[in-house]
Each structure stands twice: as C-alpha cells, then as structure tokens.
Design an enzyme around this catalytic site. Structure first.
Site, short mmCIF file in Angstrom:
data_model
loop_
_atom_site.label_atom_id
_atom_site.label_comp_id
_atom_site.label_asym_id
_atom_site.label_seq_id
_atom_site.Cartn_x
_atom_site.Cartn_y
_atom_site.Cartn_z
N CYS A 116 0.33 -1.04 0.42
CA CYS A 116 -0.11 0.49 0.01
C CYS A 116 0.62 1.43 -0.50
O CYS A 116 0.30 1.97 -0.57
CB CYS A 116 -0.94 0.13 1.06
N HIS A 256 -3.04 7.31 2.61
CA HIS A 256 -3.84 6.19 2.18
C HIS A 256 -5.33 5.41 2.72
O HIS A 256 -5.26 5.56 4.26
CB HIS A 256 -2.80 4.58 2.84
N ASN A 286 -10.41 -0.03 -0.04
CA ASN A 286 -8.90 -0.12 -0.13
C ASN A 286 -8.54 -0.57 -1.34
O ASN A 286 -8.77 -1.51 -1.95
CB ASN A 286 -8.53 -0.87 1.02
O1 UT7 Z 1 -3.69 -1.50 3.26
C1 UT7 Z 1 -2.88 -1.87 4.90
C2 UT7 Z 1 -2.69 -1.91 5.80
N1 UT7 Z 1 -3.97 -2.79 6.00
C3 UT7 Z 1 -4.03 -2.30 7.03
O2 UT7 Z 1 -4.19 -1.18 7.36
C4 UT7 Z 1 -5.55 -3.16 8.17
C5 UT7 Z 1 -5.55 -2.87 9.61
N2 UT7 Z 1 -6.54 -3.46 9.94
C6 UT7 Z 1 -7.85 -2.89 9.69
O3 UT7 Z 1 -8.41 -2.46 9.41
C7 UT7 Z 1 -9.53 -3.92 11.09
O4 UT7 Z 1 -8.02 -5.13 11.77
C8 UT7 Z 1 -9.97 -4.50 10.17
C9 UT7 Z 1 -11.08 -3.73 9.26
C10 UT7 Z 1 -9.25 -5.48 9.18
C11 UT7 Z 1 -11.16 -5.23 11.61
O5 UT7 Z 1 -11.39 -4.33 12.03
P1 UT7 Z 1 -11.02 -4.76 14.12
O6 UT7 Z 1 -11.81 -4.15 14.00
O7 UT7 Z 1 -10.10 -5.38 14.35
O8 UT7 Z 1 -11.93 -6.42 14.03
P2 UT7 Z 1 -11.57 -7.93 14.22
O9 UT7 Z 1 -10.38 -8.41 13.17
O10 UT7 Z 1 -10.22 -7.51 15.61
O11 UT7 Z 1 -12.19 -8.63 14.24
C12 UT7 Z 1 -13.37 -8.39 16.11
C13 UT7 Z 1 -14.76 -9.26 15.85
C14 UT7 Z 1 -14.19 -10.84 14.94
O12 UT7 Z 1 -14.77 -11.62 15.93
P3 UT7 Z 1 -14.65 -12.23 17.40
O13 UT7 Z 1 -13.66 -13.11 17.38
O14 UT7 Z 1 -15.00 -10.89 18.13
O15 UT7 Z 1 -16.32 -13.19 17.85
C15 UT7 Z 1 -13.99 -11.17 13.80
O16 UT7 Z 1 -14.07 -12.61 13.27
O17 UT7 Z 1 -15.71 -8.54 14.18
C16 UT7 Z 1 -15.63 -10.31 13.32
N3 UT7 Z 1 -15.55 -9.93 11.55
C17 UT7 Z 1 -16.15 -9.13 11.49
N4 UT7 Z 1 -18.02 -9.77 11.73
C18 UT7 Z 1 -18.50 -9.18 10.72
C19 UT7 Z 1 -14.69 -9.80 10.65
N5 UT7 Z 1 -14.95 -9.63 9.89
C20 UT7 Z 1 -15.70 -9.38 9.72
C21 UT7 Z 1 -17.41 -8.88 8.83
N6 UT7 Z 1 -18.12 -9.06 9.60
N7 UT7 Z 1 -16.73 -8.19 7.88
#
Ligand code: UT7
Length: 333
Positions: A116, A256, A286
């Site tokens: 990215c 970004h 993204n």
């Molecule tokens: O561009 C290059 C670099 N990339 C980035 O900068 C991305 C950085 N990361 C992020 O933006 C975030 O971590 C994400 C958007 C990818 C994820 O958000 P988060 O708030 O960190 O969620 P998480 O991965 O901690 O997941 C929280 C919960 C999980 O469920 P449990 O384990 O708490 O029951 C996931 O399974 O949300 C669940 N989950 C979803 N639920 C509904 C993950 N994806 C989804 C979804 N819909 N699409």
C-alpha cells in the site's frame, strides 16, 4: 544554478463501473452493513468485471485520460513506473504492458512492489530521475485489481478491498513547487501479518496451494491495525516537524485509505480538522496502490498552487512513509 525538483503537473484516475455494496456483501458472507461501516468506514467498492481484464486495463484508461487532458503526446513520456501488488502477470512488469497498450514508445518502464506504500515509493523513485536532469516527463501509476486476490468467502478481508487505478505526470520544476521531502520506511518482520502465501518462489502454484486458498490476501487485521495506526501518524508528524510545518501551514492530508479509523487517528495526531483530510474510502474501499492518486484526482479542482500537502501511507511489508509536496498548479479538470 537553481535546483531542479519534480512537480506533479497532472493527475487522472479510473475506477471500474461495477459497484459491490455492503448490502450485496451481506448476501455473500456473514457480515452487516453496520459492522463494515463502523469498523472500516466503507460503504461500497468498485470491482473490475470481465474476462481477460487486469490491472493494466484500468491503468491504461487513466493514462490515456491524463495524456489527453495535459496535452501530452505518448512519444514524450520518458519513463513509466507502476506501483502494484496485482500485476497482470508475474512477469513482465505491468508498466511494460501499460506502455505498450497506451503506445508510449519512447518510455522505459518497470514496476515497484511496496504494497500500500507503493505509490509513495514510486513517486520518490521517479522524482530522483527528474532531479538528475536526465528525464523530463515521467508517469507514476498506482493500480490494483485487488478483487483478483481476495477470497469472497472470507468476511475478514473481502469487505475491505476494491479495484482502481490512478496516475500522475511528473515534470521538472525550478520554482520551488513540487516534491520537497520524504520519509520512507520498511520493516520486513511485519510480513508475517500481511502477505500472499503462495505463487512466489517459496511456494509455487500447485493443486495444494489452490486448495488451501493460499493465493489470496492473508491479513491479521488487528496486528496490522496496531502498526498502521501508530506508524502512519508518527511519520506524518515527523515530516511536519522536519520541515517546520505547523497545522496551519498544511492545506491537505492525503492518506492511504485502509480504514477510516486509521485516517482519523493520523489527522488527530497532526492536529488537522476533518475538512483538510481527503477521505473517499466510503466509495472505493482500500484500492491498495490506487488510493492516493484517486484522492488527488477527486480533489484536483480544489487544489491551489502553493498548497502544502502531506501524502501518507502504511502497507504490507511492512512499508510506510510520508511525502511533503508544494502543489504546483491551480486545479481544474
Ligand atoms: O492497507 C494496508 C494495511 N492494512 C490495514 O491497515 C488494515 C488494518 N486493519 C483493519 O483495518 C482492521 O483490523 C479490520 C477492518 C481488518 C478488522 O477490524 P477489527 O476491528 O480489527 O476487527 P477484528 O479483526 O478484531 O474482528 C472483530 C470481530 C471478530 O469476531 P470475534 O472473534 O470478536 O467474535 C471477527 O471475526 O469481528 C469479526 N469480523 C466480522 N464481523 C462481521 C471480522 N470481519 C467481519 C465482518 N463482518 N466483515
């Protein structure tokens, strides 16, 4: 003798027509519009549909539009750099394919892979060719067909990414307008948190790698988020301090577009109000290397000669960085 620097003298972008909305994703995986909106800020993303179409096809649309609007003949382009993680093929470089399809007969061309942050790395690489005095017109492209490496059964990644391409024209400037400073960083140990497992020389494609879905984006979201949120804010503040810029001096932050929460945290650390931050993640998601040129294109008509602009990114690798640009022309498409 006046120092030659590189100035952006035109910008164009292209996003494919097909819109993949949060509502549609709700039918594909176990997710909700509410979750996607509050966790990422994304509402919809553009997806390139059609057999045989790849990253170069979006980039060529942007390049042709840029040449037309800047009154530049294809023969005048000396160099093409394409930042991408979704090249048309493993080799040759997508920049070579773009040059062929856009009839850029006098250009040499190559790709840069810095995930990215690739557009920032490419912009600085290109600026050095201009500063050397050897090259006069350089195209810097950021383009990705992320839908080609996204698993649409994995809710953790498929809601995030979209497809798009953007391009800028770089030319020499002797009046102090242009790319003034940059800070680029890499920490390869971060690769474990964000990568594509197979398809390279360590794990060449096989039935096994396909069955294991190893040709898709693998991301440990939370780990990447932690690094992204601190690194992007740190490097953006660092480039301000290095150049003696206060919040008041900055016209625009061009971040970004990975997650609205990362963008807002960066702006907060820089002390910038929301009105000075380019945000279009809600409409594109993204698009990896496409995000920054897409923003410049969408805001081009609001940019004024002399505006102090900070470009800032974080991505797989890990890679991150910030660039300080004094904008070189009054906008207007
Ligand atoms: O561009 C290059 C670099 N990339 C980035 O900068 C991305 C950085 N990361 C992020 O933006 C975030 O971590 C994400 C958007 C990818 C994820 O958000 P988060 O708030 O960190 O969620 P998480 O991965 O901690 O997941 C929280 C919960 C999980 O469920 P449990 O384990 O708490 O029951 C996931 O399974 O949300 C669940 N989950 C979803 N639920 C509904 C993950 N994806 C989804 C979804 N819909 N699409």
């Amino acid at each position: 003798m006046t120092k030659i620097i590189a100035a952006i003298t035109g910008v164009q972008a292209y996003a494919p027509e097909y819109l993949l909305t949060n509502r549609e994703l709700e039918k594909m995986v176990d997710t909700t519009d509410e979750w996607i909106t509050t966790r990422t800020g994304i509402k919809e993303r553009h997806i390139l549909k059609g057999n045989g179409l790849g990253t170069s096809d979006m980039a060529v649309e942007a390049v042709k539009g840029l040449l037309q609007k800047t009154n530049t003949s294809p023969d005048e382009i000396d160099l093409v750099i394409c930042a991408t993680v979704t090249p048309d093929m493993v080799f040759p470089a997508t920049a070579n394919i773009i040059s062929d399809k856009a009839d850029l007969k006098n250009a040499f061309s190559f790709d840069i892979n810095a995930a990215c942050s690739g557009f920032l790395y490419s912009l600085i690489t290109a600026s050095k060719y201009i500063e050397s005095g050897s090259y006069k017109k350089v195209l810097v492209i950021g383009a990705d067909k992320m839908s080609s490496i996204v698993d649409y059964t994995d809710r953790a990644t498929c809601v995030i990414f979209g497809d798009a391409a953007g391009v800028v024209l770089l030319e020499p400037s002797e009046n102090g307008y242009g790319i003034l400073d940059s800070i680029l960083r890499t920490n390869g140990s971060g690769r474990i948190h964000l990568h594509q497992k197979a398809g390279g020389s360590v794990r060449p494609p096989s039935h096994e790698t396909i069955d294991a879905k190893e040709h898709f984006v693998y991301q440990e979201g939370q780990a990447v988020f932690k690094f992204a949120v601190s690194s992007m804010a740190d490097v953006s503040v660092e480039i301000m301090e290095k150049n003696g810029l206060t919040t008041k001096d900055i016209a625009w932050l061009v971040p970004h577009q990975a997650n609205l929460r990362i963008i807002e945290a960066t702006a907060r650390r820089m002390g910038l109000e929301k009105e000075k931050v380019m945000i279009n993640i809600q409409r594109y998601g993204n698009t990896t290397n496409g995000t920054i040129p897409m923003c410049l294109y969408e805001w081009e008509d609001q940019l004024k000669k002399g505006d102090n602009i900070i470009l800032s990114a974080f991505g797989g690798g890990f890679t991150w960085g910030a660039i300080y640009v004094k904008w070189a022309y009054d906008g207007g498409k």
